[in-house]
Design a protein around this motif. Sequence first.
Motif, PDB file in Angstrom:
ATOM      1  N   MET A   1    -102.979 -24.272  92.563  1.00  0.00           N
ATOM      2  CA  MET A   1    -103.314 -22.867  92.575  1.00  0.00           C
ATOM      3  C   MET A   1    -102.403 -22.163  91.581  1.00  0.00           C
ATOM      4  O   MET A   1    -101.205 -22.394  91.561  1.00  0.00           O
ATOM      5  N   GLU A   2    -102.965 -21.330  90.765  1.00  0.00           N
ATOM      6  CA  GLU A   2    -102.204 -20.654  89.723  1.00  0.00           C
ATOM      7  C   GLU A   2    -102.443 -19.152  89.801  1.00  0.00           C
ATOM      8  O   GLU A   2    -103.536 -18.714  90.144  1.00  0.00           O
ATOM      9  N   MET A   3    -101.418 -18.386  89.491  1.00  0.00           N
ATOM     10  CA  MET A   3    -101.536 -16.934  89.414  1.00  0.00           C
ATOM     11  C   MET A   3    -100.880 -16.492  88.116  1.00  0.00           C
ATOM     12  O   MET A   3     -99.786 -16.939  87.794  1.00  0.00           O
ATOM     13  N   LYS A   4    -101.559 -15.642  87.385  1.00  0.00           N
ATOM     14  CA  LYS A   4    -101.027 -15.171  86.115  1.00  0.00           C
ATOM     15  C   LYS A   4    -100.873 -13.657  86.159  1.00  0.00           C
ATOM     16  O   LYS A   4    -101.789 -12.936  86.544  1.00  0.00           O
ATOM     17  N   VAL A   5     -99.697 -13.186  85.775  1.00  0.00           N
ATOM     18  CA  VAL A   5     -99.437 -11.754  85.613  1.00  0.00           C
ATOM     19  C   VAL A   5     -98.875 -11.558  84.216  1.00  0.00           C
ATOM     20  O   VAL A   5     -98.375 -12.497  83.592  1.00  0.00           O
ATOM     21  N   GLN A   6     -98.986 -10.351  83.729  1.00  0.00           N
ATOM     22  CA  GLN A   6     -98.460 -10.065  82.399  1.00  0.00           C
ATOM     23  C   GLN A   6     -97.788  -8.703  82.399  1.00  0.00           C
ATOM     24  O   GLN A   6     -98.099  -7.851  83.224  1.00  0.00           O
ATOM     25  N   ALA A   7     -96.870  -8.535  81.473  1.00  0.00           N
ATOM     26  CA  ALA A   7     -96.160  -7.269  81.343  1.00  0.00           C
ATOM     27  C   ALA A   7     -96.071  -6.892  79.871  1.00  0.00           C
ATOM     28  O   ALA A   7     -95.783  -7.733  79.024  1.00  0.00           O
ATOM     29  N   LYS A   8     -96.323  -5.645  79.610  1.00  0.00           N
ATOM     30  CA  LYS A   8     -96.270  -5.105  78.246  1.00  0.00           C
ATOM     31  C   LYS A   8     -95.028  -4.226  78.134  1.00  0.00           C
ATOM     32  O   LYS A   8     -94.782  -3.355  78.973  1.00  0.00           O
ATOM     33  N   TRP A   9     -94.258  -4.452  77.092  1.00  0.00           N
ATOM     34  CA  TRP A   9     -93.054  -3.667  76.852  1.00  0.00           C
ATOM     35  C   TRP A   9     -93.457  -2.286  76.357  1.00  0.00           C
ATOM     36  O   TRP A   9     -94.249  -2.145  75.421  1.00  0.00           O
ATOM     37  N   LEU A  10     -92.894  -1.241  76.969  1.00  0.00           N
ATOM     38  CA  LEU A  10     -93.195   0.143  76.595  1.00  0.00           C
ATOM     39  C   LEU A  10     -92.018   0.820  75.903  1.00  0.00           C
ATOM     40  O   LEU A  10     -92.045   2.019  75.676  1.00  0.00           O
ATOM     41  N   GLY A  11     -90.994   0.041  75.577  1.00  0.00           N
ATOM     42  CA  GLY A  11     -89.809   0.604  74.933  1.00  0.00           C
ATOM     43  C   GLY A  11     -88.621   0.578  75.870  1.00  0.00           C
ATOM     44  O   GLY A  11     -88.779   0.586  77.089  1.00  0.00           O
ATOM     45  N   GLN A  12     -87.439   0.544  75.297  1.00  0.00           N
ATOM     46  CA  GLN A  12     -86.173   0.441  76.036  1.00  0.00           C
ATOM     47  C   GLN A  12     -86.277  -0.667  77.080  1.00  0.00           C
ATOM     48  O   GLN A  12     -86.438  -1.828  76.731  1.00  0.00           O
ATOM     49  N   ARG A  13     -86.206  -0.351  78.363  1.00  0.00           N
ATOM     50  CA  ARG A  13     -86.287  -1.357  79.435  1.00  0.00           C
ATOM     51  C   ARG A  13     -87.540  -1.161  80.291  1.00  0.00           C
ATOM     52  O   ARG A  13     -87.637  -1.649  81.403  1.00  0.00           O
ATOM     53  N   HIS A  14     -88.504  -0.423  79.774  1.00  0.00           N
ATOM     54  CA  HIS A  14     -89.700  -0.024  80.517  1.00  0.00           C
ATOM     55  C   HIS A  14     -90.849  -1.003  80.254  1.00  0.00           C
ATOM     56  O   HIS A  14     -91.173  -1.294  79.108  1.00  0.00           O
ATOM     57  N   PHE A  15     -91.469  -1.525  81.339  1.00  0.00           N
ATOM     58  CA  PHE A  15     -92.584  -2.462  81.230  1.00  0.00           C
ATOM     59  C   PHE A  15     -93.747  -2.021  82.106  1.00  0.00           C
ATOM     60  O   PHE A  15     -93.549  -1.411  83.161  1.00  0.00           O
TER      61      PHE A  15
END
Length: 153
Positions: free
Chosen positions: A1-15
């Motif tokens: 079973m696999e789960m994928k999440v993603q995060a986009k950098w919005l600048g500084q330390r904000h995702f």
Amino acid sequence: MEMKVQAKWLGQRHFQAEGPSGNTVYMDASREDGGTGQGNRPMELLLMGLIGCTGIDMSLILERMRQPVKQMHIEAVGHRREERPQAFTEIHLTYYLEGDLQPAKVWRAIHLSEEKYCSASASLNAKIVPHLMLNGSEIPPLDIVEAEEHLPD
């Protein structure tokens, strides 16, 4: 079973993160750590995930036990190491429930969530200490065997 999440950098330390559910979560560091404070800290989200996981379990288990829950909220207090990585070493989960509930069945539901169903607690390396407040009164932990002895046939 696999789960994928993603995060986009919005600048500084904000995702901005998104998972299979399609819902968005914002994460950020505190201002002291170079962030802008525009999102939850990742470690806060870890505790929230634990509460959500056990809360879903509890609502389902108690429903199946025919225990009418009128209100439920859960509080997590995590204790972290001073040195890095500042992992959680112990997490106290306090379950606040109201309704015509049998304490033995509620403790049984807590144990089932913690030991069998909650993937979040199984994924953490911290000691998890449950507490129960039922209708405004603290109910001391019941041993699983003791709790099962109090369950009606």
